[in-house]
Design a protein around this motif. Structure first.
Motif, PDB file in Angstrom:
ATOM      1  N   LYS A  84      35.926  25.283  46.216  1.00  0.00           N
ATOM      2  CA  LYS A  84      37.159  25.788  45.602  1.00  0.00           C
ATOM      3  C   LYS A  84      37.265  25.426  44.125  1.00  0.00           C
ATOM      4  CE  LYS A  84      39.981  26.179  49.773  1.00  0.00           C
ATOM      5  NZ  LYS A  84      38.985  25.791  50.785  1.00  0.00           N
ATOM      6  N   LEU A  85      36.840  24.237  43.755  1.00  0.00           N
ATOM      7  CA  LEU A  85      36.899  23.888  42.337  1.00  0.00           C
ATOM      8  C   LEU A  85      35.838  24.652  41.547  1.00  0.00           C
ATOM      9  CD1 LEU A  85      38.367  22.179  40.273  1.00  0.00           C
ATOM     10  CD2 LEU A  85      36.698  20.366  40.656  1.00  0.00           C
ATOM     11  N   GLY A  86      34.660  24.836  42.147  1.00  0.00           N
ATOM     12  CA  GLY A  86      33.598  25.568  41.456  1.00  0.00           C
ATOM     13  C   GLY A  86      33.907  27.035  41.266  1.00  0.00           C
ATOM     14  N   THR A  87      34.816  27.581  42.095  1.00  0.00           N
ATOM     15  CA  THR A  87      35.176  28.998  41.971  1.00  0.00           C
ATOM     16  C   THR A  87      36.586  29.176  41.415  1.00  0.00           C
ATOM     17  OG1 THR A  87      35.880  29.004  44.287  1.00  0.00           O
ATOM     18  CG2 THR A  87      33.629  29.732  43.823  1.00  0.00           C
ATOM     19  N   VAL A  88      37.137  28.130  40.802  1.00  0.00           N
ATOM     20  CA  VAL A  88      38.504  28.238  40.272  1.00  0.00           C
ATOM     21  C   VAL A  88      38.600  29.316  39.204  1.00  0.00           C
ATOM     22  CG1 VAL A  88      38.208  26.484  38.464  1.00  0.00           C
ATOM     23  CG2 VAL A  88      40.467  26.862  39.472  1.00  0.00           C
ATOM     24  N   HIS A  89      37.496  29.532  38.469  1.00  0.00           N
ATOM     25  CA  HIS A  89      37.514  30.561  37.421  1.00  0.00           C
ATOM     26  C   HIS A  89      37.574  31.965  38.005  1.00  0.00           C
ATOM     27  CE1 HIS A  89      36.970  27.602  34.355  1.00  0.00           C
ATOM     28  NE2 HIS A  89      35.780  27.239  34.784  1.00  0.00           N
ATOM     29  N   SER A  90      37.333  32.096  39.301  1.00  0.00           N
ATOM     30  CA  SER A  90      37.420  33.410  39.940  1.00  0.00           C
ATOM     31  C   SER A  90      38.828  33.725  40.433  1.00  0.00           C
ATOM     32  CB  SER A  90      36.440  33.478  41.119  1.00  0.00           C
ATOM     33  OG  SER A  90      35.108  33.374  40.670  1.00  0.00           O
ATOM     34  N   LEU A  91      39.737  32.743  40.406  1.00  0.00           N
ATOM     35  CA  LEU A  91      41.113  33.015  40.845  1.00  0.00           C
ATOM     36  C   LEU A  91      41.775  34.121  40.022  1.00  0.00           C
ATOM     37  CD1 LEU A  91      42.334  29.390  41.641  1.00  0.00           C
ATOM     38  CD2 LEU A  91      42.036  31.263  43.278  1.00  0.00           C
ATOM     39  N   PRO A  92      41.641  34.138  38.676  1.00  0.00           N
ATOM     40  CA  PRO A  92      42.212  35.254  37.916  1.00  0.00           C
ATOM     41  C   PRO A  92      41.620  36.613  38.292  1.00  0.00           C
ATOM     42  CG  PRO A  92      41.761  33.406  36.462  1.00  0.00           C
ATOM     43  CD  PRO A  92      41.125  33.088  37.775  1.00  0.00           C
ATOM     44  N   ASP A  93      40.324  36.631  38.653  1.00  0.00           N
ATOM     45  CA  ASP A  93      39.724  37.883  39.130  1.00  0.00           C
ATOM     46  C   ASP A  93      40.414  38.341  40.409  1.00  0.00           C
ATOM     47  OD1 ASP A  93      37.997  37.458  37.035  1.00  0.00           O
ATOM     48  OD2 ASP A  93      36.306  36.834  38.287  1.00  0.00           O
ATOM     49  N   LEU A  94      40.675  37.379  41.298  1.00  0.00           N
ATOM     50  CA  LEU A  94      41.358  37.709  42.549  1.00  0.00           C
ATOM     51  C   LEU A  94      42.767  38.215  42.286  1.00  0.00           C
ATOM     52  CD1 LEU A  94      41.496  37.798  45.608  1.00  0.00           C
ATOM     53  CD2 LEU A  94      42.057  35.354  45.603  1.00  0.00           C
ATOM     54  N   VAL A  95      43.459  37.597  41.327  1.00  0.00           N
ATOM     55  CA  VAL A  95      44.811  38.067  40.970  1.00  0.00           C
ATOM     56  C   VAL A  95      44.756  39.525  40.539  1.00  0.00           C
ATOM     57  CG1 VAL A  95      46.724  37.803  39.357  1.00  0.00           C
ATOM     58  CG2 VAL A  95      45.639  35.770  40.339  1.00  0.00           C
ATOM     59  N   GLU A  96      43.768  39.864  39.696  1.00  0.00           N
ATOM     60  CA  GLU A  96      43.676  41.233  39.177  1.00  0.00           C
ATOM     61  C   GLU A  96      43.384  42.242  40.285  1.00  0.00           C
ATOM     62  OE1 GLU A  96      41.067  43.912  36.003  1.00  0.00           O
ATOM     63  OE2 GLU A  96      41.172  41.727  35.749  1.00  0.00           O
ATOM     64  N   VAL A  97      42.376  41.975  41.127  1.00  0.00           N
ATOM     65  CA  VAL A  97      42.021  42.967  42.142  1.00  0.00           C
ATOM     66  C   VAL A  97      43.087  43.030  43.245  1.00  0.00           C
ATOM     67  CG1 VAL A  97      39.554  42.847  41.699  1.00  0.00           C
ATOM     68  CG2 VAL A  97      40.559  41.350  43.422  1.00  0.00           C
ATOM     69  N   ALA A  98      43.694  41.899  43.572  1.00  0.00           N
ATOM     70  CA  ALA A  98      44.735  41.913  44.591  1.00  0.00           C
ATOM     71  C   ALA A  98      45.954  42.688  44.101  1.00  0.00           C
ATOM     72  CB  ALA A  98      45.123  40.482  44.971  1.00  0.00           C
ATOM     73  N   ALA A  99      46.292  42.523  42.823  1.00  0.00           N
ATOM     74  CA  ALA A  99      47.421  43.272  42.266  1.00  0.00           C
ATOM     75  C   ALA A  99      47.113  44.766  42.225  1.00  0.00           C
ATOM     76  CB  ALA A  99      47.742  42.752  40.870  1.00  0.00           C
ATOM     77  N   ARG A 100      45.870  45.111  41.897  1.00  0.00           N
ATOM     78  CA  ARG A 100      45.492  46.522  41.809  1.00  0.00           C
ATOM     79  C   ARG A 100      45.465  47.194  43.179  1.00  0.00           C
ATOM     80  NH1 ARG A 100      43.323  48.615  37.195  1.00  0.00           N
ATOM     81  NH2 ARG A 100      42.884  47.170  35.470  1.00  0.00           N
ATOM     82  N   THR A 101      45.152  46.424  44.219  1.00  0.00           N
ATOM     83  CA  THR A 101      45.004  47.015  45.551  1.00  0.00           C
ATOM     84  C   THR A 101      46.249  46.821  46.416  1.00  0.00           C
ATOM     85  OG1 THR A 101      43.936  44.973  46.298  1.00  0.00           O
ATOM     86  CG2 THR A 101      42.497  46.778  45.564  1.00  0.00           C
ATOM     87  N   GLY A 102      47.319  46.326  45.811  1.00  0.00           N
ATOM     88  CA  GLY A 102      48.587  46.215  46.528  1.00  0.00           C
ATOM     89  C   GLY A 102      48.735  44.987  47.397  1.00  0.00           C
ATOM     90  N   HIS A 103      47.884  43.986  47.239  1.00  0.00           N
ATOM     91  CA  HIS A 103      47.991  42.751  48.010  1.00  0.00           C
ATOM     92  C   HIS A 103      48.747  41.714  47.168  1.00  0.00           C
ATOM     93  CE1 HIS A 103      44.647  44.900  49.909  1.00  0.00           C
ATOM     94  NE2 HIS A 103      44.906  44.186  51.011  1.00  0.00           N
ATOM     95  N   ARG A 104      50.007  41.959  46.986  1.00  0.00           N
ATOM     96  CA  ARG A 104      50.805  41.169  46.037  1.00  0.00           C
ATOM     97  C   ARG A 104      50.907  39.703  46.452  1.00  0.00           C
ATOM     98  NH1 ARG A 104      54.009  41.955  41.835  1.00  0.00           N
ATOM     99  NH2 ARG A 104      55.715  40.470  41.460  1.00  0.00           N
ATOM    100  N   ALA A 105      51.143  39.447  47.731  1.00  0.00           N
ATOM    101  CA  ALA A 105      51.301  38.060  48.172  1.00  0.00           C
ATOM    102  C   ALA A 105      50.034  37.254  47.893  1.00  0.00           C
ATOM    103  CB  ALA A 105      51.638  38.024  49.654  1.00  0.00           C
ATOM    104  N   GLN A 106      48.883  37.881  48.136  1.00  0.00           N
ATOM    105  CA  GLN A 106      47.614  37.195  47.876  1.00  0.00           C
ATOM    106  C   GLN A 106      47.447  36.945  46.378  1.00  0.00           C
ATOM    107  OE1 GLN A 106      44.204  39.273  49.420  1.00  0.00           O
ATOM    108  NE2 GLN A 106      42.819  37.547  49.146  1.00  0.00           N
ATOM    109  N   ALA A 107      47.851  37.927  45.571  1.00  0.00           N
ATOM    110  CA  ALA A 107      47.764  37.760  44.120  1.00  0.00           C
ATOM    111  C   ALA A 107      48.676  36.630  43.646  1.00  0.00           C
ATOM    112  CB  ALA A 107      48.129  39.071  43.425  1.00  0.00           C
ATOM    113  N   GLN A 108      49.872  36.546  44.174  1.00  0.00           N
ATOM    114  CA  GLN A 108      50.808  35.496  43.776  1.00  0.00           C
ATOM    115  C   GLN A 108      50.276  34.112  44.138  1.00  0.00           C
ATOM    116  OE1 GLN A 108      54.248  37.032  45.845  1.00  0.00           O
ATOM    117  NE2 GLN A 108      55.187  37.792  43.927  1.00  0.00           N
ATOM    118  N   ALA A 109      49.705  33.995  45.359  1.00  0.00           N
ATOM    119  CA  ALA A 109      49.174  32.699  45.782  1.00  0.00           C
ATOM    120  C   ALA A 109      48.030  32.253  44.874  1.00  0.00           C
ATOM    121  CB  ALA A 109      48.697  32.781  47.227  1.00  0.00           C
ATOM    122  N   ALA A 110      47.145  33.182  44.536  1.00  0.00           N
ATOM    123  CA  ALA A 110      46.029  32.850  43.652  1.00  0.00           C
ATOM    124  C   ALA A 110      46.526  32.488  42.266  1.00  0.00           C
ATOM    125  CB  ALA A 110      45.057  34.033  43.578  1.00  0.00           C
ATOM    126  N   ALA A 111      47.542  33.186  41.778  1.00  0.00           N
ATOM    127  CA  ALA A 111      48.099  32.897  40.453  1.00  0.00           C
ATOM    128  C   ALA A 111      48.717  31.504  40.422  1.00  0.00           C
ATOM    129  CB  ALA A 111      49.133  33.954  40.080  1.00  0.00           C
TER     130      ALA A 111
END
Length: 913
Positions: free
Chosen positions: A704-731
């Motif tokens: 999880k620490l090694g992939t922390v830089h991927s959290l913003p990527d997850l926020v972007e794709v989750a927001a684009r695909t309508g998975h708002r709750a997942q995007a909020q948690a990652a943010a």
């Protein structure tokens, strides 16, 4: 081409290959080739062909000697003895290392690969006068230190005018791996060629004898000739079914042994002494032989049979297998007597080894001499020889404690020589004999480190925990240190159950610092729950960082660890500065064993800073050196840099290849990183659903620490695909981590995540303001600008959208981020602005290969070709070759122009600070 070339039959393709290499050297190029095949198949004959064909080249010739295969740099000394005076012309550090290795000066501690660099530079220097052919027969019998140095040089040949040829026996010989060097495997002669060779030697043979020889030789030229010689001497009896019970190797060796057995006893003794002595020095051979009742006059029968004779000022065997047959065919008592005699006429390391060969049981005096030999070899960088000497000394040790101590030294030296399996076996043997607490702890750490590097983290932390139990009653401080290390290894392997178990063990044993170990474990184990607390993980990393910083002067490897912790904590400025210093010091010290790790850290910093060309160059060099030196544990990290570059650039095939390598050779955390990198590729190519699946897997995995830089990527794709709750948690997780790092760039990305979730224009403006701080990553800033421009356009503010979109496009084009640049150009057109795309090679440095880029950057600082070569482990002529190729690509003709061009192109580039 005729079947016959000189005295060679049936080898037109092989001789043509060698001839092309020699011609390449005459034209200023270089090359190396390994000839492989069974005994007697024609390897030595091809080497002879090369020497005869290279009359206009300088020829340097040597061979591996079985009886000297444990002596450090024995083979290298034999090869270079005629050019030792030229070492003075080399740069100081490689010259010093080479002199020490060859016993020409006091040995000093140095990285073992500096000797290889010295060999490369020496051959290149000789080639300044005329091309050089370097020939090594029986390379499988080279001592490990010589083999390592010669292969290091062979892999770096490019434009020196040097050819290196190695002959290696396969089957009935030690393995001689040569990764990175071209190979040519020899098969038996075709029946027609074998028949012609036999006919030329004996046209009047009876038909049945001729057929038997051809059948039993099976296309092996030496077998054919020796069977013929045996027939002439009355030792070959026609058999209706042939001698199929023996392999070709055994048949040839037995033929030689049979011929030797017919010689007078004194001549056989003389042959045995010559076989056991490496240099063919007449004074040494005859001096030892006289102690056994043989003399110079006893050489004549061996000369008459063409077995042994004088070549120049040296005694030489006509074929390496004659030496083998003479040594192996002798009785044990005869061999022991010969080694005792040689010990009486030699001194130093060679005397110690011959005493060891003559020993039949424990002998502490000889063991002590071998230990002194080992330490001498260590100062010369011959780690394989250190391991061999300590291992033999251990066998001669009567005291189990001394045996264990020497085995531990042998294990460490074997690991430094890249012999991981051998090191593990030696360390296991040592651990069974060592009882003293400090030594027990040291061996445990070493064994755990080996297991971890070989991908067996479970065994590593179990070893540490078991050893902690063993020493806790006597030295609780050592036990605490072992348990702290066990927690660290278990964490990096993603084994959270083991983390908790080790912490419980620390509490149960009541070791000092048990509370600190428990705190570290508690923070780590929060990562294993849903959502995983990356802040707690960051605190755990800070505990590890503080421990390393408080441990005293860290040294090169310690600084590499500290830089890694700093990167995990987001302090790329400090990590980059440390990596720059580490790389510089590693090169200055010739510490090639540390250099791949230093280059990985440097490449990560350069990638973060937007210096993508430099990052590719550093990582590529790191991969090459890691592969050369067997440092497989560093490869996954280096591949990760190159894979991320490929993902950013949209190079799908390259990204796939590299992430596959990461997955195949890395640990579970490395596999999570490979998944995250592939998701970044998906994101750039607008494959949002695929990216969402991969990112969800990556950020919820063990790393999880090694992939922390991927959290913003997850926020972007989750927001684009309508998975708002997942995007909020990652943010939220990313924002918490950004707060802990207190880095402006991290806060900028956190603000971007909030803006994507609808926080409004204030969040966008805050993100861009923070991105303007020093040390900001250009790629991430351009992503924020692109997303902000898209948001403005959707708000029907096309004119306002143009500036951030234009800035983003410029950055993406400079970085070579094609899919992102395509997206920026599309958005900019949609905002009403015509777009003129810059050519992909608008940055002249982008036209260079990674090696050319390294050379160009160093040349721009004013360094000479010689100085650049010393830093990059290349010959000066290869440096000149790369500059010659780079100048036309850059549109310049001189170093003065080069300095100005590079300075102008890099003055505005990013920095991790």
């Amino acid at each position: 081409m005729s079947e016959k070339v000189g005295m060679l039959y049936g080898r037109p393709e092989e001789t043509a290959t060698i001839d092309r290499l020699l011609q390449r050297a005459r034209n200023g190029g270089s090359g190396a080739l390994v000839l492989r095949g069974e005994a007697g198949i024609g390897k030595s004959a091809l080497l002879d062909h090369a020497v005869e064909t290279a009359a206009d080249l300088r020829v340097i010739r040597g061979a591996g000697i079985e009886s000297e295969s444990e002596l450090p740099f024995a083979g290298l000394h034999l090869l270079l003895r005629g050019v030792l005076d030229r070492i003075d012309a080399l740069p100081d550090r490689p010259a010093q290392a080479l002199r020490g290795a060859l016993g020409l000066a006091a040995a000093v501690e140095s990285d073992r690969f500096l000797v290889g660099l010295g060999v490369l530079l020496l051959l290149a220097d000789l080639a300044e006068e005329r091309p050089v052919l370097c020939v090594v027969d029986d390379a499988h019998w080279l001592d490990g230190a010589s083999a390592e140095a010669l292969l290091f040089a062979a892999r770096r040949l490019e434009a020196e005018g040097v050819v290196m040829l190695f002959a290696v026996r396969e089957v009935h010989a030690p393995a001689f791996p040569t990764p990175g060097v071209a190979e040519l495997r020899l098969a038996g002669l075709a029946p027609e060629a074998a028949a012609r060779l036999l006919d030329e030697q004996a046209r009047t043979l009876p038909r049945h004898v001729r057929d038997q020889i051809l059948q039993e030789a099976q296309g092996n030229p030496l077998a054919l000739l020796e069977l013929l010689a045996a027939q002439r001497e009355g030792q070959l009896v026609a058999e209706p079914y042939g001698a199929y019970a023996l392999s070709t190797f055994s048949r040839i060796q037995q033929t030689f042994a049979d011929r030797i057995a017919t010689l007078p006893e004194a001549t056989q003794t003389l042959l045995l002494v010559a076989a056991a002595e490496q240099d063919g020095d007449p004074a040494t051979v005859f001096g030892a032989a006289e102690r056994l009742g043989a003399g110079v006059s006893d050489l004549e029968p061996a000369e008459d049979r063409r077995l042994l004779g004088m070549s120049g000022d040296r005694l030489t065997f006509r074929h390496p297998l004659i030496r083998t047959a003479a040594y192996r065919g002798a009785t044990v008592s005869a061999r022991l007597a010969v080694h005792r005699a040689l010990a009486q006429v030699l001194d130093g390391d060679r005397r110690a080894w011959h005493l060891a060969f003559a020993s039949t049981g424990p002998d502490e005096q000889v063991a002590a001499e071998l230990e002194r030999t080992a330490e001498s070899a260590r100062r010369r960088g011959g780690h394989a020889a250190v391991a061999a000497a300590y291992e033999r000394a251990a066998k001669l040790s009567a005291d189990p404690r001394e045996r264990g101590r020497r085995l531990a030294h042998a294990a460490r030296a074997a690991a430094d020589a890249g012999q991981q399996e051998r090191a593990a076996t030696l360390a296991d043997d040592a651990a069974a004999l060592i009882t003293e607490p400090v030594a027990t702890a040291e061996v445990a750490k070493f064994r755990a480190g080996l297991a971890d590097e070989r991908g067996n983290a479970t065994a590593a932390h179990q070893l540490l925990a078991e050893s902690a139990c063993a020493v806790a009653g006597r030295t609780p401080e050592l036990a605490a240190d072992l348990l702290f290390s066990a927690v660290e290894i278990a964490w990096t392997a993603g084994d959270f159950t083991a983390v908790r178990t080790v912490a419980d063990q620390a509490h149960r044993l009541r070791v000092p610092g048990a509370g600190r170990i428990g705190e570290l474990a508690a923070r780590i184990t929060t990562l294993n729950g849903p959502g995983g607390d990356v802040v707690e993980a960051a605190v755990a990393v800070r505990l590890l960082l503080d421990r390393d910083l408080a441990a005293g002067p860290p040294g090169l490897r310690g600084n590499a660890r500290i830089a890694w912790w700093e990167m995990l904590l987001g302090d790329y400025g400090a990590a980059h500065d440390r990596a720059v210093a580490l790389e510089r010091e590693s090169r200055a010290q010739g510490a090639i064993g540390v250099l791949p790790r230093a280059l990985m850290l440097l490449a990560r910093g350069q990638l973060w800073a937007g210096a993508h060309h430099d990052a590719r160059s550093s990582a590529t060099e790191g991969v090459r050196i890691a592969q050369d030196t067997g440092q497989t544990h560093n490869l996954a990290f280096l591949w990760a840099v190159l894979a991320q570059l490929a993902a950013i650039e949209g190079d799908q095939e390259r990204c796939r290849q590299l992430t596959a390598e990461m997955t195949a050779h890395g640990t579970a955390p490395g596999q999570a990183r490979a998944t995250a990198i592939t998701a970044l590729l998906d994101l750039g190519l607008a494959r949002h659903e695929a990216a969402l699946v991969r990112l969800t897997e990556a950020v919820e995995g063990a790393n999880k620490l090694g992939t922390v830089h991927s959290l913003p990527d997850l926020v972007e794709v989750a927001a684009r695909t309508g998975h708002r709750a997942q995007a909020q948690a990652a943010a939220r997780r990313y924002a918490d981590w950004a707060d802990h790092t207190a880095q402006p760039w991290a806060h900028a990305i956190a603000a971007r995540c909030q803006a994507l979730l609808g926080a409004g224009e204030d969040a966008w403006e805050r993100a861009l303001h923070l991105h303007r701080q020093e040390g900001d990553p250009p790629f991430e800033r351009a992503r924020t600008e692109l997303l902000y421009g898209e948001w403005l356009r959707r708000q029907h503010r096309k004119i306002d959208a143009r500036a951030p979109l234009r800035s983003a496009l410029e950055t993406f084009e400079r970085l070579g981020a094609r899919p992102w640049a395509d997206r920026g150009a599309t958005e900019l057109r949609a905002a009403g602005e015509s777009v003129t795309r810059h050519a992909e090679d608008s940055d002249p440095l982008a036209r260079l290969t990674p090696q050319e880029l390294q050379v160009v950057r160093l040349a721009a600082t004013g360094l000479s070709n010689r100085d650049i070569g010393a830093q990059l482990f290349l010959s000066p002529r290869t440096v000149g070759y790369h500059l010659y190729n780079a100048y036309p690509k850059l549109g310049i003709t001189s170093r003065v122009e080069l300095a100005g061009l590079v300075s102008g192109l890099t003055s505005g580039s990013g920095s991790p600070r």
